[in-house]
Design an enzyme around this catalytic site. Structure first.
Site, PDB file in Angstrom:
ATOM      1  N   GLU D  60     -17.079   7.661  -8.091  1.00  0.00           N
ATOM      2  CA  GLU D  60     -15.697   7.511  -7.637  1.00  0.00           C
ATOM      3  C   GLU D  60     -15.034   6.248  -8.156  1.00  0.00           C
ATOM      4  O   GLU D  60     -13.836   6.235  -8.469  1.00  0.00           O
ATOM      5  CB  GLU D  60     -15.628   7.547  -6.113  1.00  0.00           C
ATOM      6  N   HIS D 129     -17.842  14.132   5.833  1.00  0.00           N
ATOM      7  CA  HIS D 129     -16.923  15.162   5.347  1.00  0.00           C
ATOM      8  C   HIS D 129     -15.738  15.374   6.275  1.00  0.00           C
ATOM      9  O   HIS D 129     -15.015  16.348   6.125  1.00  0.00           O
ATOM     10  CB  HIS D 129     -17.662  16.504   5.196  1.00  0.00           C
TER      11      HIS D 129
END
Ligand SMILES: Cc1ncc(C[n+]2csc(CCOP(=O)(O)OP(=O)(O)O)c2C)c(N)n1
Ligand SMILES: Cc1ncc(C[n+]2csc(CCOP(=O)(O)OP(=O)(O)O)c2C)c(N)n1
Ligand SMILES: [Mg+2]
Ligand SMILES: [Mg+2]
Lengths: 405, 326, 405, 326
Positions: D60, D129
């Site tokens: 990322e 998540h």
């Protein structure tokens, strides 16, 4: 069969020697492709089940060792298949299958001694099994009843780690601690091919090499990071990453439980002896979807799967056992019975796993609880109690339970 | 009992912590031979050796990540992040790993890691050396966040942080490193997670922490001396997560007015949480809204602008005036 | 001498060929030490000023090229010395000296074409100079009047970057953009030995290799990351990091401006030709403190400094010019005059640099300004105006200025 | 005009953005062939090619860092972060690099990077998540932060984010991805940084954004239908930084009561800033303190607990009751 007896299998009985690994691992400059592993692959058992030798990695096992390795492969696969079925039936929210990676996990897991600590991703069900974690406990995370069903210290098996790569640093730190303690334990860090791109993993290589920490970096290269093929992460074979940091890297046939066992033992011994980290690339294939939420038909060819089916880790062990006469039909039947029992244990336990108490949301945030959070909890408890026959039947009954605390 | 600087007090506290428990480690960039860029770890490597005072590779995620592993092995690492602006590469390890691991492990796995961060501006430094990132951590459940403001607190609070079984983000007000106070090591400190009234008063409550405590005290002195002769109560929050609201609410209920001061940008800074909570708890006591004085909602400016950027005595008094104008 | 004319020197006039670099860079497994570079070092000019050749890196320069390289080295050092003095006199808050690294910076900076983009750390004063940035503009950051005194796009020279390693990803992304544009530009990313431990730098290697981006990773290994010696970052020579990612790495004598020029040109050409990234380790030494805030006597030996003084990048060029007869006393005197003029320009400009308007705090936070920030600014302006003869004389007068907007 | 899901609306908006400007790129993990784990980028690589829709390495920080470089070269990258909990490795690149570069360059260097983050809970996912990290970004000057709540906004807001010259953190309510609405692509949208009254009312103002807008609307409908027949005004904030306070303050001055709802933990969540600002601006209009409903101050719990953890209609109504009890 008692389920417990099927667990906890640590490295098999025989005195087994792995090849001594020098600093300079075999290196080639060939570019990896996702279906061929190249000549540098360490193999002790061919896909056809033929036992071969390798100059650097001897492995001297008893017939009982061979049989029990096979048994573990079968049991681990069976747990995986059962969990996948449970997900399909709505009992689990999601499942990350290890299908195809049984040998990589059992081979490396069996190389671990009880004092060795394993840091897993979310897919190391086979390693967990080898470390004595009841597979049922793995399901809690996927069912959504807990973030982890086991105490890491009971098994020297860390929490499942979803944030890719972060556990490699924990493993390295833990290994630095071992070094300070002066014990002969070692650490193994599991991660995938995709993870090798993360900064954390590379920082782990830096720390491990600079401090010469007793850690084995065990990369299961299953060729895919969800939909991304290996080529999105590297242009050379992954085991060669290690040479950039000055430590040995080796590529092993990840579908060959014997080779994985031998290579991992050698790397662990290397670590114990003060020679620092090793990078093991277990060359394998993710035979299933990334998780049960994934649809691999969108991004990969069925023909690849066919190729890899021929390299199945269980089939080749079975072929070897049969060919060598080390196992007979009764043995295989017995293994199936054990697998059925384990699967039944997992299924029953899963379905019976109770939903947690809503107020347990507040448990364990801190080792030393805070007044602020206690207040928040009390307010929520009062709120839940306020529903006599309110719309939240669930919360309602839960609050009643909570009231008993 | 010689006057001790804040930097030296942290040093003494660390030394004490290391003497008391062989599992305590100090790790970070340049903490060894150099003794840290602020000399906070001066002499520790010499006395405790390289195995316990570790010069790490230059990688903050690596520092915190390996500290987590060391903690899992039974150690108590104290990590130094060299400057506030360099903590972000470790952000995932701090907020996703360190903060959540105890919870994720259902309470089985304590993570006694302390992360020391010299923070705040006022020393004429270049960019990334003057930030106040405390809200990024205080918003994260699982972490505890504290800030010391003076040598005595610095000494006791670092010791308390190190023995705590939770991860503690420990902010040190870098521009106060050289301020001195008498330090009695045998004193009994208040609990780590408690706020302290550092100047009693009746007319308005000023909340501050870290570097701004002194500024608040100066403002209180000036307010007392001014024509209006206002009596400001100053509370040193000391703990940012969890907050210790007991003395705060007691004070605001009495004074009816409150000003919060910090160097961090106002928008979503600690002041916002304090304002929201105090207003909810003291709604009928408040004569004016809780007002906030902080850094502007811009990146930290070049250092020749920091005097204007940072809250000072005048900006605090300006807010006090506003509070009385309601 | 006009100051402007001393700037903007791009790669020297002569058509200069660097060695063609294959994928496999020279590799050894020797362990780095901080004072010896090992046999793999590319060198074209010995510390004694003897011009030598290298099989892979030819360099064919005119006498004018040699002289101008020397001149640049002198000017760059002079700026650095002047800035250090300005800091000592309180005119700068801090200064990060390049002392000892002039050849690494001028050699690589002169290899850049105008379209090539450089991403610096905080120490690339010599590269900035080669990219046509008036050194005076560099001082703004260190004086605290701005975060950057130049427009990156005017010079294809990025902002100084203090967060270690982060610019290597920007460089890689920029190079990916070049690739999409289909132009022949290239990118160079500067970083230190310490930076190689950062996750970002290793992620940059991953992205650059996977996308085959036209970027040169130029690592000035000055042996120190503040107080930490190279051994805290790696146990093998740094240029070998590249092999772990499958791209060429080369170690060049960083105090040899000719070798650096040749090696950097070759790497840039390689990038332009579509062959992707190269890692260059310029083996050099930080002769000064880390910054003016640092005290290196706490952590390193004076004797190391003495060893490295013998390898001074300016002295060897001077010796070569003298020995080869390419320069006479008049030339050297002329260079000194130019250096004095540049130093005077920097000194005067620095001292005269005005403090920024307090309200400029609010400028440029967003490309598209927000009402909230405008309000905050207005409130602050009103606040500043409220001091008629208040305690904040500074802010007061500044507010008056601001009122004029 | 067929009903369009929110996921599809973002997809259509991205497609339009890519058609309108060849400099627009889409990049992230699995955004290519797979079309993203939520299929938000479905079909884009097929139609715009691998040079514009880029499956990146799994990193990322690398994604955002290279996006910055691409922006410097004149591109407009739209990065996808696969889930909220995976944005933290990129935190330094976002808060120290992306957010500050325009300021640091004295306004010479725009950074038109959009970072799309599916956020929030409610889909029964495993840990990391289901998080709501918006406050971590909204506290950071230099970033703009928005959250869409419905397909129509999703379509227009993503287009506006992509053409904006500032970095935009674009939050998508993942549990609303499959909700549908009629989408008229030729409509004229409100400005990106504006809040919208989505249900007018007189008695209390409910502020929400992202996934909680629907919850707030449900609460308003229930409140209207209940015995007390309370009329709640619901405002969809849409923009979290900068906030658009104009309709908010107008509303609260009228209603005198306000409840803020979000999934993120309450402590230092968006609600704290809103409460502080609204109280300061509407001090004399408020009949009750601004109350906050949010996630608890714990890590996100296992999914079987998320129904209890997440604010729902009942929790909003409970807060409304409290507000009326003042
Ligand atoms: C930091 C982070 N980014 C993204 C994800 C989402 N994600 C989960 S698994 C995965 C792919 C991992 O691939 P690999 O490392 O090869 O392991 P495998 O799943 O193949 O075992 C991704 C991108 C994540 N979990 N963490
Ligand atoms: C992320 C980050 N961590 C720490 C620092 C503090 N720091 C500034 S320079 C430096 C050492 C850098 O060493 P190296 O990369 O070798 O570059 P050099 O200064 O030697 O040129 C450190 C630790 C920083 N600027 N950024
Ligand atoms: Mg994989
Ligand atoms: Mg260096």
């Amino acid at each position: 069969m008692s389920v417990a007896s099927s667990l906890g299998g640590q490295a098999g009985g025989g005195e087994v020697a792995g090849g001594l690994m020098g600093r300079a691992a075999p290196e080639t400059s060939s570019v990896a492709t996702s279906t061929t592993a190249g000549p540098e692959l360490v193999q002790l058992l061919t896909p056809e089940g033929e036992r071969v030798s390798h100059p650097d990695y001897a492995l001297d096992l008893t017939a009982e060792d061979y049989r029990s390795l096979y048994r573990d492969l079968v049991l681990v696969r069976r747990v995986d298949v059962e969990a996948t079925a449970l997900q399909r039936q709505g009992e689990l929210g999601i499942w990350a299958a290890l299908l195809g990676q049984e040998a990589a996990q059992v081979g490396s897991g069996r190389a671990l001694l009880p004092g060795d600590y394993a840091f897993p991703t979310y897919r190391e069900h086979g390693v967990a099994y080898c470390k004595g974690v009841d597979p049922l406990k793995l399901l809690g995370l996927f069912r959504g009843v807990s973030h982890a069903g086991w105490d890491p210290h009971d098994h020297n098996f860390g929490l499942y780690t979803i944030v890719i790569g972060s556990q490699t640093l924990h493993a390295t730190g833990y290994a630095m601690g071992i070094q300070k303690d002066g014990t002969e334990d070692a650490v193994i860090a599991y991660f995938g091919d995709g993870a090798t791109s993360q900064g954390d993993v590379n920082e782990a290589f830096v720390f491990a090499t600079v401090f010469n920490a007793p850690v084995v970096f065990f990369c299961q290269n299953n060729q895919w990071a969800i939909s991304e093929p290996l080529e999105r992460q590297t242009r050379i074979p992954l085991y060669q990453r290690a040479r950039g940091f000055g430590f040995p890297g080796v590529r092993v046939d990840g579908n060959d439980v014997l080779a994985v066992l031998a290579v991992t033992r050698a790397a662990l011994r290397n670590a114990r002896e003060g020679n620092g980290p090793t990078f093991i690339e277990a060359f394998t294939y993710r035979m299933g979807a990334h998780t049960t939420s994934d649809d691999p038909t969108r991004y990969r060819l069925a023909s690849d799967l066919e190729t890899w089916k021929l390299k199945d880790p269980l089939e080749r062990m079975k072929a070897y056992l049969v060919r060598s006469g080390m196992a007979d039909a009764a043995f295989f039947a017995g293994v199936e019975v054990d697998a059925d029992a384990l699967a039944a244990h997992v299924r029953k336990g899963c379905i019976e796993m109770p939903d947690p108490d809503p107020l347990s949301i507040f448990d364990g945030v801190y080792a030393e609880p805070t007044a602020l959070l206690a207040e928040e909890r009390a307010r929520f408890a009062a709120y839940l109690s306020s529903f006599a026959d309110g719309p939240q039947a669930d919360a309602d009954s839960a609050a009643a339970t909570a009231g008993g605390r | 009992m010689a006057p001790t600087t804040l930097a030296k007090a942290v040093n003494m506290g660390l030394r004490k912590a290391m003497e008391s428990d062989p599992k305590v480690l100090v790790m970070g960039e340049d903490v060894g031979k150099l003794g840290g860029v602020f000399r906070v770890t001066d002499g520790l490597q010499k006395d405790f050796g390289e195995a316990r005072v570790i010069d790490t590779p230059l990688a903050e995620s690596g520092i915190v990540g390996t500290a987590i592993g060391l903690a899992l092995r039974g150690y108590r690492p104290v990590c130094e992040i060299q400057f506030d602006g360099f903590v972000y590469p470790a952000y995932d390890q701090i907020v996703s790993q360190l903060a959540k691991m105890h919870y994720r492990s259902q309470g089985t796995t304590p993570l006694p890691v302390t992360i020391r961060i010299p923070f705040g501006g006022g020393i004429g430094a270049v960019e990334h050396h003057s930030e106040s990132p405390e809200a990024y951590f205080a918003h994260t459940a699982g972490l505890k966040v504290v800030a010391c403001s003076n040598p005595v607190d610095a000494y006791f609070m670092i010791r308390q942080a190190v023995v705590a079984d939770d991860p503690v983000i420990f902010f040190e007000p870098k521009r106060r490193y050289w301020e001195k106070a008498e330090l009695d090591e045998s004193a009994t400190p208040p609990p780590l997670h408690s706020a302290t009234v550092v100047r009693p008063g009746d007319d308005l409550t000023v909340l501050a922490y870290g570097p701004m405590v002194r500024t608040a005290l100066e403002a209180a002195a000036a307010a007392a001396a001014a024509d209006e002769g206002r009596s400001l109560e100053v509370i040193d929050l000391r703990t940012l997560s969890p907050l210790d609201l007991v003395p705060v609410l007691e004070s605001v209920r009495r004074t009816g007015r409150c000003v919060v001061v910090h160097e961090a940008p106002v928008f979503l800074g600690m002041g916002s949480e304090l304002a929201a909570r105090i207003t909810e708890a003291c709604f009928y006591s408040l004569e004016a809204p809780v007002l906030r004085v902080g850094g502007f909602d811009t990146p930290y400016p070049p250092s020749r602008l920091e005097e204007a950027y940072l809250p000072d005595l005048d900006r605090v008094l300006d807010a006090v005036d506003h509070a009385f104008a309601f």
